[in-house]
Design an enzyme around this catalytic site. Structure first.
Site: not given
Ligand code: THU
Length: 157
Positions: A63-64, A74, A112
């Site tokens: 995250e940022n 993914e 997502c």
């Molecule tokens: N996120 C993922 O890394 N993969 C997914 O399949 C769903 C969501 C992350 C994005 C964000 O950093 C956190 O999960 C919460 O949404």
């Protein structure tokens, strides 16, 4: 008028029912959650991708503070795989997640939309179906391919 029916088949496996290769990939996806950087969501996602050269690449969400700049696990993993082993084909993908409780999520977390599209490109390049394992706490959803997660998808390249 005619109908097109889109059917997605999901195998629900217990951990005992995984093949050794599936179990290894899920375990590495679970371990990758420990390397997630998620100070905003506290949702830790890990991904592991088995390549046809035998390598397994891992990724986690990063995250940022400028929120849209962050990346899901993914996409971290698939772009890492593509940039490290550009000639290798994807064989299998696993995803795991831990939530604010720090425990693995009960329900498997599906990728997502942007991640589905990104993974689909690598499945298309592989030229065959790439199974996807979505790990919950006690069960794993096994999808036969990335495209089963993204029906009617855009692959015109
Ligand atoms: N996120 C993922 O890394 N993969 C997914 O399949 C769903 C969501 C992350 C994005 C964000 O950093 C956190 O999960 C919460 O949404």
């Amino acid at each position: 008028m005619k109908n097109i029916e889109l059917v997605t088949s999901v195998e629900v496996k217990t951990y005992d029912e995984l093949t050794p290769q599936e179990a290894q990939l899920v375990e590495l996806a679970r371990r990758s959650t420990r390397r997630s950087y998620a100070p905003y969501s506290h949702f830790h996602v890990g991904a592991a991708i088995l390549l046809d050269n035998g390598e397994i690449v891992q990724g986690s969400n990063q995250e940022n503070v400028a929120f849209p700049s962050g990346t899901c696990a993914e996409r971290t993993a698939c772009f890492y795989a593509g940039s490290t082993y550009p000639d290798a084909k994807f064989k299998m993908i696993a995803v795991a997640a831990r939530d604010v409780t720090e425990d693995f999520v009960m329900q498997p977390v599906p990728p997502c939309g942007a991640c589905r599209q990104s993974l689909l490109q690598y499945e298309t390049l592989a030229g065959h179906d790439v199974p996807v394992l979505l790990a919950g706490r006690n069960e794993v959803y096994r999808l036969p391919s990335v495209k089963s997660l993204l029906p009617l998808s855009f692959t015109n390249f």
